[in-house]
Design a protein around this motif. Structure first.
Motif, PDB file in Angstrom:
ATOM      1  N   ARG A 177      29.191  94.969 -42.174  1.00  0.00           N
ATOM      2  CA  ARG A 177      28.439  94.424 -41.045  1.00  0.00           C
ATOM      3  C   ARG A 177      28.040  95.571 -40.126  1.00  0.00           C
ATOM      4  O   ARG A 177      28.877  96.402 -39.750  1.00  0.00           O
ATOM      5  N   LEU A 178      26.765  95.624 -39.743  1.00  0.00           N
ATOM      6  CA  LEU A 178      26.238  96.755 -38.996  1.00  0.00           C
ATOM      7  C   LEU A 178      26.935  96.934 -37.653  1.00  0.00           C
ATOM      8  O   LEU A 178      27.331  98.049 -37.298  1.00  0.00           O
ATOM      9  N   GLY A 179      27.094  95.841 -36.901  1.00  0.00           N
ATOM     10  CA  GLY A 179      27.724  95.958 -35.592  1.00  0.00           C
ATOM     11  C   GLY A 179      29.140  96.492 -35.682  1.00  0.00           C
ATOM     12  O   GLY A 179      29.548  97.375 -34.907  1.00  0.00           O
ATOM     13  N   THR A 180      29.905  95.994 -36.645  1.00  0.00           N
ATOM     14  CA  THR A 180      31.277  96.468 -36.840  1.00  0.00           C
ATOM     15  C   THR A 180      31.296  97.913 -37.303  1.00  0.00           C
ATOM     16  O   THR A 180      32.159  98.704 -36.888  1.00  0.00           O
ATOM     17  N   MET A 181      30.349  98.270 -38.137  1.00  0.00           N
ATOM     18  CA  MET A 181      30.270  99.645 -38.625  1.00  0.00           C
ATOM     19  C   MET A 181      29.996 100.617 -37.481  1.00  0.00           C
ATOM     20  O   MET A 181      30.572 101.715 -37.429  1.00  0.00           O
ATOM     21  N   ILE A 182      29.120 100.243 -36.555  1.00  0.00           N
ATOM     22  CA  ILE A 182      28.821 101.101 -35.411  1.00  0.00           C
ATOM     23  C   ILE A 182      30.067 101.316 -34.559  1.00  0.00           C
ATOM     24  O   ILE A 182      30.408 102.450 -34.191  1.00  0.00           O
ATOM     25  N   MET A 183      30.766 100.226 -34.237  1.00  0.00           N
ATOM     26  CA  MET A 183      31.958 100.331 -33.408  1.00  0.00           C
ATOM     27  C   MET A 183      33.043 101.146 -34.107  1.00  0.00           C
ATOM     28  O   MET A 183      33.737 101.960 -33.476  1.00  0.00           O
ATOM     29  N   LEU A 184      33.178 100.956 -35.414  1.00  0.00           N
ATOM     30  CA  LEU A 184      34.195 101.692 -36.161  1.00  0.00           C
ATOM     31  C   LEU A 184      33.838 103.172 -36.254  1.00  0.00           C
ATOM     32  O   LEU A 184      34.722 104.038 -36.163  1.00  0.00           O
ATOM     33  N   ALA A 185      32.550 103.481 -36.421  1.00  0.00           N
ATOM     34  CA  ALA A 185      32.122 104.876 -36.476  1.00  0.00           C
ATOM     35  C   ALA A 185      32.403 105.585 -35.146  1.00  0.00           C
ATOM     36  O   ALA A 185      32.862 106.731 -35.123  1.00  0.00           O
ATOM     37  N   LEU A 186      32.128 104.908 -34.038  1.00  0.00           N
ATOM     38  CA  LEU A 186      32.425 105.482 -32.720  1.00  0.00           C
ATOM     39  C   LEU A 186      33.928 105.684 -32.545  1.00  0.00           C
ATOM     40  O   LEU A 186      34.370 106.691 -31.960  1.00  0.00           O
ATOM     41  N   SER A 187      34.717 104.754 -33.047  1.00  0.00           N
ATOM     42  CA  SER A 187      36.174 104.881 -32.948  1.00  0.00           C
ATOM     43  C   SER A 187      36.671 106.075 -33.753  1.00  0.00           C
ATOM     44  O   SER A 187      37.522 106.849 -33.283  1.00  0.00           O
ATOM     45  N   PHE A 188      36.144 106.248 -34.957  1.00  0.00           N
ATOM     46  CA  PHE A 188      36.528 107.403 -35.766  1.00  0.00           C
ATOM     47  C   PHE A 188      36.070 108.708 -35.100  1.00  0.00           C
ATOM     48  O   PHE A 188      36.765 109.730 -35.198  1.00  0.00           O
ATOM     49  N   ALA A 189      34.913 108.680 -34.460  1.00  0.00           N
ATOM     50  CA  ALA A 189      34.417 109.873 -33.769  1.00  0.00           C
ATOM     51  C   ALA A 189      35.390 110.298 -32.666  1.00  0.00           C
ATOM     52  O   ALA A 189      35.717 111.487 -32.526  1.00  0.00           O
ATOM     53  N   VAL A 190      35.860 109.334 -31.895  1.00  0.00           N
ATOM     54  CA  VAL A 190      36.816 109.636 -30.817  1.00  0.00           C
ATOM     55  C   VAL A 190      38.143 110.091 -31.412  1.00  0.00           C
ATOM     56  O   VAL A 190      38.750 111.072 -30.948  1.00  0.00           O
ATOM     57  N   LEU A 191      38.619 109.391 -32.443  1.00  0.00           N
ATOM     58  CA  LEU A 191      39.890 109.755 -33.083  1.00  0.00           C
ATOM     59  C   LEU A 191      39.852 111.168 -33.639  1.00  0.00           C
ATOM     60  O   LEU A 191      40.786 111.962 -33.430  1.00  0.00           O
ATOM     61  N   ASN A 192      38.781 111.507 -34.348  1.00  0.00           N
ATOM     62  CA  ASN A 192      38.654 112.844 -34.917  1.00  0.00           C
ATOM     63  C   ASN A 192      38.608 113.911 -33.824  1.00  0.00           C
ATOM     64  O   ASN A 192      39.201 114.987 -33.975  1.00  0.00           O
ATOM     65  N   SER A 193      37.916 113.602 -32.735  1.00  0.00           N
ATOM     66  CA  SER A 193      37.786 114.568 -31.646  1.00  0.00           C
ATOM     67  C   SER A 193      39.127 114.842 -30.975  1.00  0.00           C
ATOM     68  O   SER A 193      39.497 116.003 -30.742  1.00  0.00           O
ATOM     69  N   VAL A 194      39.853 113.796 -30.671  1.00  0.00           N
ATOM     70  CA  VAL A 194      41.156 113.957 -30.000  1.00  0.00           C
ATOM     71  C   VAL A 194      42.140 114.686 -30.920  1.00  0.00           C
ATOM     72  O   VAL A 194      42.809 115.646 -30.505  1.00  0.00           O
ATOM     73  N   ALA A 195      42.214 114.245 -32.175  1.00  0.00           N
ATOM     74  CA  ALA A 195      43.131 114.882 -33.121  1.00  0.00           C
ATOM     75  C   ALA A 195      42.731 116.332 -33.390  1.00  0.00           C
ATOM     76  O   ALA A 195      43.589 117.225 -33.450  1.00  0.00           O
ATOM     77  N   GLY A 196      41.419 116.570 -33.549  1.00  0.00           N
ATOM     78  CA  GLY A 196      40.949 117.929 -33.793  1.00  0.00           C
ATOM     79  C   GLY A 196      41.193 118.849 -32.613  1.00  0.00           C
ATOM     80  O   GLY A 196      41.566 120.022 -32.787  1.00  0.00           O
ATOM     81  N   TYR A 197      40.998 118.312 -31.412  1.00  0.00           N
ATOM     82  CA  TYR A 197      41.194 119.121 -30.196  1.00  0.00           C
ATOM     83  C   TYR A 197      42.640 119.591 -30.065  1.00  0.00           C
ATOM     84  O   TYR A 197      42.910 120.784 -29.907  1.00  0.00           O
ATOM     85  N   TYR A 198      43.573 118.672 -30.151  1.00  0.00           N
ATOM     86  CA  TYR A 198      44.983 119.039 -29.963  1.00  0.00           C
ATOM     87  C   TYR A 198      45.526 119.844 -31.134  1.00  0.00           C
ATOM     88  O   TYR A 198      46.381 120.722 -30.962  1.00  0.00           O
ATOM     89  N   THR A 199      45.021 119.593 -32.338  1.00  0.00           N
ATOM     90  CA  THR A 199      45.432 120.401 -33.489  1.00  0.00           C
ATOM     91  C   THR A 199      44.947 121.837 -33.340  1.00  0.00           C
ATOM     92  O   THR A 199      45.681 122.791 -33.640  1.00  0.00           O
ATOM     93  N   SER A 200      43.707 122.003 -32.863  1.00  0.00           N
ATOM     94  CA  SER A 200      43.163 123.349 -32.681  1.00  0.00           C
ATOM     95  C   SER A 200      43.923 124.115 -31.598  1.00  0.00           C
ATOM     96  O   SER A 200      44.135 125.329 -31.717  1.00  0.00           O
ATOM     97  N   LEU A 201      44.345 123.412 -30.543  1.00  0.00           N
ATOM     98  CA  LEU A 201      45.133 124.077 -29.501  1.00  0.00           C
ATOM     99  C   LEU A 201      46.493 124.516 -30.030  1.00  0.00           C
ATOM    100  O   LEU A 201      46.967 125.615 -29.726  1.00  0.00           O
ATOM    101  N   TYR A 202      47.105 123.671 -30.834  1.00  0.00           N
ATOM    102  CA  TYR A 202      48.447 123.974 -31.335  1.00  0.00           C
ATOM    103  C   TYR A 202      48.429 125.158 -32.296  1.00  0.00           C
ATOM    104  O   TYR A 202      49.315 126.018 -32.257  1.00  0.00           O
ATOM    105  N   PHE A 203      47.413 125.202 -33.164  1.00  0.00           N
ATOM    106  CA  PHE A 203      47.354 126.270 -34.172  1.00  0.00           C
ATOM    107  C   PHE A 203      46.387 127.390 -33.792  1.00  0.00           C
ATOM    108  O   PHE A 203      46.175 128.312 -34.585  1.00  0.00           O
ATOM    109  N   ASP A 204      45.792 127.315 -32.590  1.00  0.00           N
ATOM    110  CA  ASP A 204      44.858 128.335 -32.105  1.00  0.00           C
ATOM    111  C   ASP A 204      43.688 128.513 -33.077  1.00  0.00           C
ATOM    112  O   ASP A 204      43.423 129.600 -33.592  1.00  0.00           O
ATOM    113  N   LEU A 205      42.967 127.420 -33.318  1.00  0.00           N
ATOM    114  CA  LEU A 205      41.847 127.404 -34.247  1.00  0.00           C
ATOM    115  C   LEU A 205      40.563 127.034 -33.525  1.00  0.00           C
ATOM    116  O   LEU A 205      40.580 126.637 -32.361  1.00  0.00           O
TER     117      LEU A 205
END
Length: 369
Positions: free
Chosen positions: A223-251
């Motif tokens: 479903r398009l509407g659900t896909m949009i919301m899920l894509a935005l959720s993954f975008a935020v999840l990836n950003s938060v996880a990537g940010y803190y991982t990069s700080l921890y490992f200095d990447l």
């Protein structure tokens, strides 16, 4: 200041992934690759005219070059002399090569260097600030927030048109929708968003920001509407996880975020209901069920006698390990019973065998053996 870097990363990911949903549905992920590279030519040409790396004309020129890239690709593809993927490779490499030559030759002493253009560096975003209503915020955060709002407004305003033209462009054309307008409006916003994301993630990793969250969501829902919301959720999840991982490992922040997006995609790809692992487990389970059903049917055909372990193993060419695994399951569920060293069906086993044969329309065992 570091929390501002996270905000810039999140807004960048949301602005790109929102449009990425429609690029994935239209099969235009690689066109994003072309646009993200060729808009550098527009940036370079506008910079030569304005001599201001922060001039809004850079975004305008880059957007025009992005739309021009799409137009040239479609123009070349419509000749049917070469396929679209070949047209994409030819057009974007040619325009990108011109941009690289101009940057390396005439803009080597300004902030238009190749490393930043290609790889991006979001941690530098807080150093370029702007005053908004007396509040000092990173310029990248301000620009990308506006672009995110524009993208959201575009999707909300043209949701029906985007949906129909993405899933069935021929029907959309027959129904009177302006397919060309929606297409080039979308490509224009993709170009503008890619330009704004340059400082944060560069022209290479921005492709991941556009496509990865949308592809991950596409594996889970239809479903398009659900896909949009899920894509935005993954975008935020990836950003938060990537940010803190990069700080921890200095990447690299952008690089780590893209890698986290890959991990997220692979987890969903492997473990979703239709994923590789799930399919493998399901096929293995079905194979076990089939083998056990065949053993029951063999015993049912030999209802007047019981069979030994050697007879069952020989009939189905089973190893002792596989035989014990199947027999233990059948004994535990009381489908068969053991007398001395022989096996025969219980009443429950007879009923189950009869039900299985009717359900799957299986023939009698004597038809095959």
């Amino acid at each position: 200041m570091m929390i501002e870097v996270l905000f810039v990363l999140i807004v960048t990911a949301m602005a790109t992934s929102l449009l990425g949903v429609f690029l994935v549905l239209r099969g235009m992920a690689m066109v994003t690759d072309a646009i993200s590279h060729t808009i550098l030519l527009g940036i370079v040409l506008a910079f030569f005219i304005t001599n201001d790396i922060r001039s809004p004309w850079l975004i305008i020129a880059a957007s025009l070059v992005g739309v021009l890239t799409v137009y040239i690709i479609e123009l070349v593809s419509q000749t049917r002399l070469i396929r679209q993927d070949a047209a994409i490779g030819f057009v974007f490499t040619a325009l990108f090569a011109v941009a690289i030559i101009l940057v390396s030759k005439y803009a080597g002493d300004v902030h238009l260097d190749l490393d930043v253009v290609l790889m991006g560096e979001v941690i530098f975003a807080p150093f370029n600030r702007i005053e908004i209503f007396g509040l000092s915020i990173p310029n990248a955060l301000w620009q990308l927030s506006i672009i995110l709002l524009i993208n959201i407004a575009f999707v909300l305003l043209f949701y029906k048109e985007l949906k129909i033209t993405s899933f069935d462009p021929k029907f959309a054309y027959i129904a009177g929708f302006s397919v060309a307008f929606i297409h080039y409006a979308l490509m224009t916003l993709v170009s503008v968003t890619a330009v704004a994301a340059f400082d944060a993630v560069g022209s290479i990793l921005v492709i991941n920001f556009f496509v990865a969250p949308a592809l991950t969501a596409y594996l889970l829902v239809r479903r398009l509407g659900t896909m949009i919301m899920l894509a935005l959720s993954f975008a935020v999840l990836n950003s938060v996880a990537g940010y803190y991982t990069s700080l921890y490992f200095d990447l690299s922040v952008a690089g780590t975020t893209s890698f986290i997006a890959l991990i997220t995609f692979m987890i969903v790809f492997l473990f979703n209901s239709n994923g590789w692992v799930s399919s493998f487990v399901q096929k293995t389970r079905q194979k076990k069920q089939f083998n056990r059903a065949m053993i029951l049917m063999l015993l049912n055909e030999k209802s007047h006698e019981s069979l030994t372990q050697e007879e069952i193993m020989s009939h189905f060419n089973l190893t002792p390990k596989r035989f014990n695994r199947h027999i233990d399951h059948l004994l535990m569920n009381e489908y068969i019973e053991k007398h001395n060293k022989n096996y025969r069906l219980t009443q429950r086993g007879v009923e189950f065998t009869h039900y299985t044969r009717i359900k799957y329309e299986l023939p009698e065992m004597n038809d095959h053996y």
